[in-house]
Design a protein around this motif. Structure first.
Motif, PDB file in Angstrom:
ATOM      1  N   ALA A 158       0.835  -1.208   0.000  1.00  0.00           N
ATOM      2  CA  ALA A 158       0.000   0.000   0.000  1.00  0.00           C
ATOM      3  C   ALA A 158       0.865   1.252   0.000  1.00  0.00           C
ATOM      4  O   ALA A 158       0.565   2.238  -0.689  1.00  0.00           O
ATOM      5  N   GLY A 159       1.962   1.227   0.765  1.00  0.00           N
ATOM      6  CA  GLY A 159       2.863   2.367   0.806  1.00  0.00           C
ATOM      7  C   GLY A 159       3.526   2.621  -0.537  1.00  0.00           C
ATOM      8  O   GLY A 159       3.639   3.771  -0.977  1.00  0.00           O
ATOM      9  N   VAL A 160       3.950   1.556  -1.198  1.00  0.00           N
ATOM     10  CA  VAL A 160       4.605   1.694  -2.502  1.00  0.00           C
ATOM     11  C   VAL A 160       3.621   2.193  -3.561  1.00  0.00           C
ATOM     12  O   VAL A 160       3.931   3.093  -4.350  1.00  0.00           O
ATOM     13  N   VAL A 161       2.404   1.621  -3.559  1.00  0.00           N
ATOM     14  CA  VAL A 161       1.400   1.990  -4.560  1.00  0.00           C
ATOM     15  C   VAL A 161       1.006   3.458  -4.445  1.00  0.00           C
ATOM     16  O   VAL A 161       0.817   4.152  -5.446  1.00  0.00           O
ATOM     17  N   THR A 162       0.877   3.936  -3.201  1.00  0.00           N
ATOM     18  CA  THR A 162       0.432   5.315  -2.992  1.00  0.00           C
ATOM     19  C   THR A 162       1.575   6.324  -2.971  1.00  0.00           C
ATOM     20  O   THR A 162       1.332   7.527  -2.877  1.00  0.00           O
ATOM     21  N   MET A 163       2.795   5.840  -3.068  1.00  0.00           N
ATOM     22  CA  MET A 163       3.960   6.717  -2.911  1.00  0.00           C
ATOM     23  C   MET A 163       3.956   7.851  -3.939  1.00  0.00           C
ATOM     24  O   MET A 163       4.214   9.010  -3.613  1.00  0.00           O
ATOM     25  N   GLN A 164       3.655   7.532  -5.204  1.00  0.00           N
ATOM     26  CA  GLN A 164       3.682   8.533  -6.270  1.00  0.00           C
ATOM     27  C   GLN A 164       2.300   9.086  -6.592  1.00  0.00           C
ATOM     28  O   GLN A 164       2.156   9.866  -7.527  1.00  0.00           O
ATOM     29  N   MET A 165       1.290   8.684  -5.839  1.00  0.00           N
ATOM     30  CA  MET A 165      -0.062   9.186  -6.092  1.00  0.00           C
ATOM     31  C   MET A 165      -0.202  10.596  -5.539  1.00  0.00           C
ATOM     32  O   MET A 165       0.279  10.902  -4.455  1.00  0.00           O
ATOM     33  N   ASP A 166      -0.878  11.446  -6.284  1.00  0.00           N
ATOM     34  CA  ASP A 166      -1.109  12.814  -5.839  1.00  0.00           C
ATOM     35  C   ASP A 166      -2.202  12.834  -4.776  1.00  0.00           C
ATOM     36  O   ASP A 166      -2.971  11.890  -4.628  1.00  0.00           O
ATOM     37  N   THR A 167      -2.254  13.927  -4.039  1.00  0.00           N
ATOM     38  CA  THR A 167      -3.349  14.095  -3.089  1.00  0.00           C
ATOM     39  C   THR A 167      -4.661  14.147  -3.863  1.00  0.00           C
ATOM     40  O   THR A 167      -4.689  14.488  -5.042  1.00  0.00           O
ATOM     41  N   THR A 168      -5.736  13.782  -3.205  1.00  0.00           N
ATOM     42  CA  THR A 168      -7.018  13.672  -3.895  1.00  0.00           C
ATOM     43  C   THR A 168      -8.112  14.358  -3.097  1.00  0.00           C
ATOM     44  O   THR A 168      -8.033  14.470  -1.875  1.00  0.00           O
ATOM     45  N   LYS A 169      -9.130  14.799  -3.809  1.00  0.00           N
ATOM     46  CA  LYS A 169     -10.313  15.356  -3.163  1.00  0.00           C
ATOM     47  C   LYS A 169     -11.435  14.327  -3.102  1.00  0.00           C
ATOM     48  O   LYS A 169     -12.549  14.634  -2.669  1.00  0.00           O
ATOM     49  N   ASN A 170     -11.168  13.103  -3.532  1.00  0.00           N
ATOM     50  CA  ASN A 170     -12.133  12.016  -3.458  1.00  0.00           C
ATOM     51  C   ASN A 170     -12.242  11.547  -2.011  1.00  0.00           C
ATOM     52  O   ASN A 170     -11.346  10.888  -1.488  1.00  0.00           O
ATOM     53  N   LEU A 171     -13.335  11.857  -1.353  1.00  0.00           N
ATOM     54  CA  LEU A 171     -13.484  11.563   0.069  1.00  0.00           C
ATOM     55  C   LEU A 171     -13.563  10.078   0.363  1.00  0.00           C
ATOM     56  O   LEU A 171     -13.338   9.663   1.505  1.00  0.00           O
ATOM     57  N   VAL A 172     -13.858   9.257  -0.646  1.00  0.00           N
ATOM     58  CA  VAL A 172     -13.936   7.805  -0.433  1.00  0.00           C
ATOM     59  C   VAL A 172     -12.600   7.262   0.081  1.00  0.00           C
ATOM     60  O   VAL A 172     -12.563   6.352   0.923  1.00  0.00           O
ATOM     61  N   ILE A 173     -11.500   7.820  -0.413  1.00  0.00           N
ATOM     62  CA  ILE A 173     -10.164   7.382  -0.001  1.00  0.00           C
ATOM     63  C   ILE A 173      -9.988   7.510   1.510  1.00  0.00           C
ATOM     64  O   ILE A 173      -9.335   6.674   2.146  1.00  0.00           O
ATOM     65  N   TYR A 174     -10.579   8.535   2.091  1.00  0.00           N
ATOM     66  CA  TYR A 174     -10.384   8.818   3.513  1.00  0.00           C
ATOM     67  C   TYR A 174     -11.235   7.937   4.428  1.00  0.00           C
ATOM     68  O   TYR A 174     -11.168   8.061   5.642  1.00  0.00           O
ATOM     69  N   PHE A 175     -12.023   7.046   3.822  1.00  0.00           N
ATOM     70  CA  PHE A 175     -12.783   6.070   4.600  1.00  0.00           C
ATOM     71  C   PHE A 175     -12.045   4.734   4.712  1.00  0.00           C
ATOM     72  O   PHE A 175     -12.567   3.794   5.303  1.00  0.00           O
TER      73      PHE A 175
END
Length: 230
Positions: A158-175
């Motif tokens: 999960a850390g590697v996959v999200t390492m290069q991902m930009d911040t998001t305004k999709n609130l689903v991620i924060y659940f």
């Protein structure tokens, strides 16, 4: 057509931190919590000390909570010291060699520091409560390692996959527990924190931690925990 990065140096430094630090903190928190949680649960079963502890005049719920809090504190201390070390190294790089991609770091407003500490505490709480519960289910260290190792591998992925991902305004991620902490840390480091997304992340993580602590205390209050003692 040649692309030219016109972002100020402090923005470049913050972006670099937002890529590296959430991943590093994730690894430090979970690796530190894993070893301590194993020792305080399955390790005590193998040594026979857990059986003696459970017959004391202390509620088993308190014992379970104490184990989780101990692992939380250790994981949090590990994460904070690692974070401070990384920031100090980058700051010295800026002082000695001048501004660069990692040089100028200006993220330490009071609100950012508080949000950062709360995020670290929530992440440490997830790691501690999860590993203490899994360790309590196991009969010995070998079995506990078998329960925990796949979780640790998933966390690294999960850390590697999200390492290069930009911040998001999709609130689903924060659940999503753990993932939401990674993105919250990115938001904080880039000075893009949203009160709504941060609040959702903390509420979800606290709920997840509470559920795991409840499951652990229920386990400690049954004879099942005694039947696993070697």
């Amino acid at each position: 057509m040649e692309e030219v990065d016109t972002a100020p140096e402090e923005a470049k430094g913050n972006f670099f931190l937002s890529v590296l630090i959430p991943y590093m903190i994730l690894i430090y928190v979970f690796s530190g919590a894993m070893s301590i949680a194993l020792d305080t649960t399955a390790g005590e079963k193998e040594r026979g000390s857990l059986a003696s502890l459970l017959v004391n005049q202390v509620s088993r719920t308190s014992i379970a909570m104490g184990k989780v809090m101990y692992v939380v504190f250790s994981g949090l201390l590990n994460a904070i010291s690692s974070f401070a070390g990384l920031v100090l190294a980058f700051s010295l790089n800026s002082l000695l060699f001048g501004s660069g991609e990692m040089g100028s770091i200006q993220i330490f407003s009071l609100s950012n520091i508080i949000a950062l500490l709360v995020s670290l505490l929530a992440l440490a709480g997830i790691a501690a409560s999860l590993f203490v519960y899994l360790g309590s289910l196991a009969k010995n260290l070998q079995q506990a390692s078998g329960y925990i190792s796949p979780i640790y591998i998933l966390v690294i992925v999960a850390g590697v996959v999200t390492m290069q991902m930009d911040t998001t305004k999709n609130l689903v991620i924060y659940f999503i527990p753990v993932i939401n902490s990674i993105f919250s840390l990115k938001d904080i480091l880039l000075n893009q924190m949203s009160i709504l997304s941060f609040s959702i992340s903390i509420i979800v993580n606290v709920g997840f931690i509470s559920l795991l602590i409840y499951a652990t205390s229920k386990l400690f209050n049954t004879e099942k925990i005694l039947n696993t003692v070697s």
